[in-house]
Design an enzyme around this catalytic site. Structure first.
Site, short mmCIF file in Angstrom:
data_model
loop_
_atom_site.label_atom_id
_atom_site.label_comp_id
_atom_site.label_asym_id
_atom_site.label_seq_id
_atom_site.Cartn_x
_atom_site.Cartn_y
_atom_site.Cartn_z
N LYS A 173 -1.23 4.87 -6.89
CA LYS A 173 -2.63 5.08 -6.45
C LYS A 173 -3.10 3.95 -5.55
O LYS A 173 -3.75 4.18 -4.53
CB LYS A 173 -3.56 5.17 -7.68
CG LYS A 173 -3.20 6.29 -8.63
CD LYS A 173 -4.05 6.25 -9.89
CE LYS A 173 -3.80 5.07 -10.79
NZ LYS A 173 -2.47 5.03 -11.43
N GLY A 200 -2.73 -1.88 -12.98
CA GLY A 200 -2.01 -2.78 -12.07
C GLY A 200 -1.70 -1.98 -10.82
O GLY A 200 -0.89 -1.06 -10.86
N GLN A 241 -5.11 4.37 -14.38
CA GLN A 241 -4.30 5.14 -15.34
C GLN A 241 -3.98 6.52 -14.74
O GLN A 241 -3.87 6.64 -13.53
CB GLN A 241 -5.00 5.26 -16.71
CG GLN A 241 -5.07 3.93 -17.46
CD GLN A 241 -6.17 3.00 -17.01
OE1 GLN A 241 -7.34 3.37 -16.94
NE2 GLN A 241 -5.84 1.76 -16.71
#
Ligand code: GDP
Ligand code: IMO
Ligand code: MG
Length: 428
Positions: free
Chosen positions: A17, A41, A224
């Protein structure tokens, strides 16, 4: 028309992402994080230079772009300051680009201690990132947490901290039989950081409403992935926030009518870090090839990621849950040397064949994937910048994903670097 684009992960996180948000920021004026915390992260690679972001939106490297951390994000002041300092050392003028919501919950050292204590003492550990994310969201929903707006009045801040810490320490000592956290250490740290963060705290909903009225193109960066969503994911092996696109509104304060595009990011195969069901997980040589070629080690915790084939049953569910407008398929290059590539198109559960995830999510652990096979292309895709220049078998694999999900692919990523991207459609 100006677009307000939500970018979400379609799997269990780490879909790439961050890279895609950074790539699309070229066309945006603001980038917003709306949930999660420094459990995320997000890795950016720009001409070989790597930056890993945890809390700060992945648009921060672009001049003239505003980066907003909105109310849905749980903020560890220490982690945020560390990230800000690291970026400033690289010459990024963070204080000119970053704004924080007044209503973001604060993660304390005692949240981290509780997260670690739980993971250590339960038989069914989630495999969390141990960043205090779950306990901080619990306190938010229980209406006893601290928020950034508490920084405005340090007397009140310390009073609320004392009450919360009494509760945390009671749990740590009497339920988990662990050491308590030191009040004055936490208080000193908060008071010190408060000075640095106060100038960044803003009314984000008002800001976003104005930017929307001024027709700013805005990116909302999910953290996420869909199956880590606390409601829709593989509960209880999930994170403690809503990770799906709907959270962009509640997590930022921008009204729901103002969003008009959802980009779903999925790897060309699957990975997962932490525990929980993963039907297409590979335990053989092929899984190891994916891990090595894809460098599948967590960017936050460095844990090896579990690897497996693409699961179109779950990808279709992600399209449904997020109302995905188009897909971005990342890490296609990791499949470059594969002889045969598989896609799971259904599950066998006992005597049944399922086209959708089982009604009871815990049954996902008992689902056996049914695969279709695709011939590999055995050549490097990384130098390619046009869909039509991709090997024909790679084109067919991607077209098959479109057919299975009934969703167009708009971006293909064929390497970690910002430039290693094939754009098929204009997103923003
Ligand atoms: P995020 O959490 O979704 O932002 O993803 P992460 O940054 O945690 O993990 C994705 C990893 O894959 C990072 O190391 C990226 O640099 C890398 N990456 C992203 N896109 C590609 C790609 O297309 N090919 C390859 N080989 N690596 C990629
Ligand atoms: P990005 O944004 C991958 C996983 C953890 C664990 C579960 C709960 O980089 O995609 P938590 O600490 O949130 O309570 O852990 O969620 N997890 C992630 N996995 N990428 C992430 O973020 C993750 N954030 C949390 O491994 O299984
Ligand atoms: Mg990640």
């Amino acid at each position: 028309m100006t677009k307000t684009v939500i970018i979400v992960g379609c799997q269990w996180g780490d879909e790439g992402k961050g890279k895609i948000v950074d790539r699309l920021t070229e066309y945006a004026k603001a980038v917003v994080r709306f949930q999660g915390g420094h459990n995320a992260g997000h890795t950016l690679l720009i001409q070989g230079k790597k930056t890993v972001l945890r809390l700060i939106p992945s648009g921060i490297l672009h001049a003239g772009v505003e980066c907003l951390i909105a109310n849905g994000v749980v903020i560890s002041p220490e982690a945020l300051i560390q990230e800000i300092d690291e970026l400033i050392q690289q010459g990024i003028p963070v204080y000119q680009r970053l704004k924080l919501s007044a209503t973001s919950p604060i993660i304390l050292a005692s949240h981290i201690a509780l997260d670690v204590a739980r993971e250590k003492t339960t038989e069914n550990a989630i495999g969390t990132t141990r960043r205090g994310i779950g306990p901080a969201y619990e306190d938010k929903v229980a209406r006893r947490g601290l928020r950034l707006c508490d920084f405005f009045d340090s007397k009140q801040l310390l009073k609320k901290l004392q009450a919360l810490l009494d509760y945390h320490n009671f749990l740590l000592r009497h339920y988990y039989h662990m050491d308590e956290c030191d009040y004055s250490q936490i208080a000193d740290s908060l008071l010190q950081i408060r000075e640095k963060l106060l100038p960044l705290i803003t009314d984000i909903p008002t800001l976003l409403a104005k930017y929307h009225q001024d027709n700013w193109p805005i990116l909302f960066e999910g953290a996420q992935g869909t199956f880590l969503d606390c409601d829709q994911g593989t509960y209880p092996f999930v994170t403690s926030s809503n990770t799906i696109a709907g959270a962009a509104s509640t997590g930022s304060g921008l009204g729901i009518r103002h969003f008009n595009y959802v980009l779903g990011v999925s790897k060309a195969y699957s990975t997962r870090v932490g525990n929980g069901p993963f039907p297409t997980e590979l335990f053989d040589q092929e899984g190891e090839i994916l891990r090595v070629r894809g460098q599948e080690y967590g960017s936050v915790t460095k844990r090896p990621r579990r690897c497996g084939w693409l699961d179109s049953v779950l990808l279709c569910r992600a399209v449904q849950l997020n109302s995905i407008s188009s897909l971005c398929i990342t890490k296609l290059d990791v499949l470059d040397e594969m002889e045969v590539i598989k896609i799971c198109t259904a599950y066998r559960l006992g005597k049944q064949v399922l086209q959708e995830p089982p009604l009871h999510p815990e049954n996902l652990a008992n689902c056996v994937p049914l695969y279709e096979e695709h011939p590999g292309w055995k050549s490097s895709t990384t130098p390619i910048r046009k869909f039509s220049a991709l090997p024909i078998n790679a084109q067919r694999y991607l077209r098959r994903i479109e057919t299975l999900t009934n969703t167009p692919i708009s971006i293909i990523s064929i390497g970690a670097d910002r430039e290693e991207t094939i754009m098929l459609d204009k997103i923003i």
